[in-house]
Design a protein around this motif. Structure first.
Motif, PDB file in Angstrom:
ATOM      1  N   UNK A   1      41.594  24.662  16.762  1.00 24.00           N
ATOM      2  CA  UNK A   1      42.538  25.611  16.205  1.00 24.00           C
ATOM      3  C   UNK A   1      42.013  27.027  16.109  1.00 24.00           C
ATOM      4  N   UNK A   2      40.877  27.278  16.715  1.00 21.57           N
ATOM      5  CA  UNK A   2      40.292  28.614  16.655  1.00 21.57           C
ATOM      6  C   UNK A   2      40.721  29.484  17.807  1.00 21.57           C
ATOM      7  N   UNK A   3      40.280  30.724  17.756  1.00 20.59           N
ATOM      8  CA  UNK A   3      40.593  31.687  18.801  1.00 20.59           C
ATOM      9  C   UNK A   3      39.284  32.328  19.253  1.00 20.59           C
ATOM     10  N   UNK A   4      39.058  32.302  20.548  1.00 23.52           N
ATOM     11  CA  UNK A   4      37.847  32.896  21.110  1.00 23.52           C
ATOM     12  C   UNK A   4      37.971  34.413  21.044  1.00 23.52           C
ATOM     13  N   UNK A   5      36.964  35.054  20.502  1.00 19.46           N
ATOM     14  CA  UNK A   5      36.929  36.507  20.428  1.00 19.46           C
ATOM     15  C   UNK A   5      35.940  37.040  21.457  1.00 19.46           C
ATOM     16  N   UNK A   6      36.216  38.148  22.024  1.00 23.43           N
ATOM     17  CA  UNK A   6      35.308  38.732  22.991  1.00 23.43           C
ATOM     18  C   UNK A   6      35.595  38.259  24.397  1.00 23.43           C
ATOM     19  N   UNK A   7      34.846  38.798  25.328  1.00 27.71           N
ATOM     20  CA  UNK A   7      35.030  38.482  26.740  1.00 27.71           C
ATOM     21  C   UNK A   7      34.141  37.316  27.159  1.00 27.71           C
ATOM     22  N   UNK A   8      34.670  36.488  28.033  1.00 26.14           N
ATOM     23  CA  UNK A   8      33.905  35.376  28.588  1.00 26.14           C
ATOM     24  C   UNK A   8      33.184  35.865  29.833  1.00 26.14           C
ATOM     25  N   UNK A   9      31.871  35.595  29.970  1.00 24.29           N
ATOM     26  CA  UNK A   9      31.153  36.017  31.177  1.00 24.29           C
ATOM     27  C   UNK A   9      31.781  35.384  32.432  1.00 24.29           C
ATOM     28  N   UNK A  10      31.813  36.141  33.487  1.00 24.95           N
ATOM     29  CA  UNK A  10      32.433  35.702  34.736  1.00 24.95           C
ATOM     30  C   UNK A  10      31.402  35.073  35.675  1.00 24.95           C
ATOM     31  N   UNK A  11      31.893  34.569  36.802  1.00 29.13           N
ATOM     32  CA  UNK A  11      30.997  34.011  37.827  1.00 29.13           C
ATOM     33  C   UNK A  11      30.026  35.083  38.321  1.00 29.13           C
ATOM     34  N   UNK A  12      30.529  36.318  38.441  1.00 30.30           N
ATOM     35  CA  UNK A  12      29.666  37.421  38.883  1.00 30.30           C
ATOM     36  C   UNK A  12      28.549  37.698  37.882  1.00 30.30           C
ATOM     37  N   UNK A  13      28.765  37.302  36.639  1.00 27.74           N
ATOM     38  CA  UNK A  13      27.752  37.459  35.583  1.00 27.74           C
ATOM     39  C   UNK A  13      27.002  36.148  35.348  1.00 27.74           C
ATOM     40  N   UNK A  14      27.099  35.222  36.281  1.00 27.81           N
ATOM     41  CA  UNK A  14      26.460  33.895  36.174  1.00 27.81           C
ATOM     42  C   UNK A  14      26.852  33.194  34.874  1.00 27.81           C
ATOM     43  N   UNK A  15      28.062  33.446  34.430  1.00 31.12           N
ATOM     44  CA  UNK A  15      28.622  32.818  33.224  1.00 31.12           C
ATOM     45  C   UNK A  15      27.753  33.024  31.985  1.00 31.12           C
ATOM     46  N   UNK A  16      26.978  34.085  31.978  1.00 36.53           N
ATOM     47  CA  UNK A  16      26.148  34.407  30.822  1.00 36.53           C
ATOM     48  C   UNK A  16      24.830  33.667  30.785  1.00 36.53           C
ATOM     49  N   UNK A  17      24.516  32.912  31.832  1.00 35.07           N
ATOM     50  CA  UNK A  17      23.258  32.152  31.875  1.00 35.07           C
ATOM     51  C   UNK A  17      22.211  32.950  32.649  1.00 35.07           C
ATOM     52  N   UNK A  18      20.968  32.859  32.218  1.00 35.68           N
ATOM     53  CA  UNK A  18      19.873  33.548  32.883  1.00 35.68           C
ATOM     54  C   UNK A  18      18.893  32.540  33.467  1.00 35.68           C
ATOM     55  N   UNK A  19      18.112  32.995  34.431  1.00 32.72           N
ATOM     56  CA  UNK A  19      17.064  32.162  35.020  1.00 32.72           C
ATOM     57  C   UNK A  19      15.934  31.974  34.001  1.00 32.72           C
ATOM     58  N   UNK A  20      15.170  30.863  34.118  1.00 33.33           N
ATOM     59  CA  UNK A  20      14.005  30.701  33.231  1.00 33.33           C
ATOM     60  C   UNK A  20      13.095  31.924  33.321  1.00 33.33           C
TER      61      UNK A  20
END
Length: 101
Positions: free
Chosen positions: A9-28
């Motif tokens: 029942x919540x609402x996501x605030x802010x922008x979701x990282x895109x594929x171009x941003x690697x979905x917000x994941x970084x390399x080790x």
């Protein structure tokens, strides 16, 4: 995570990282929460510490950070570190009272 938030029942605030941003994941090595350098497990041949983060080879040494994690979760491991450190602290007190360490 968005689906879980929505289903609760919540609402996501802010922008979701895109594929171009690697979905917000970084390399080790590019994130600050490095884990897994002192693997936790029951077998001394394949791990450094036991379930209480006590070294297999040195009874009086405990590693209470993210080193014993066997893998990296997607999010910050701080609460897991704190929970394991608390459990380890209780174990140290118990073992000290029994004069095992």
């Amino acid at each position: 995570f968005e689906e879980i938030i929505h289903n609760m029942g919540g609402k996501v605030l802010g922008d979701t990282p895109t594929a171009e941003q690697d979905y917000g994941l970084n390399k080790p090595g590019e994130i600050i929460h490095e884990v897994g350098t002192t693997r936790m497990g029951n077998n001394p041949k394949t791990s450094v510490v036991n379930q209480y983060e006590q070294m297999h080879d040195v009874d009086n040494v405990f590693i209470v950070d993210a080193g014993p994690f066997v893998s990296q979760a997607d999010k910050n491991p701080t609460w897991t570190i704190l929970a394991l450190a608390w459990r380890t602290s209780d174990y140290i007190v118990e073992q000290f009272k029994k004069q095992n360490i």
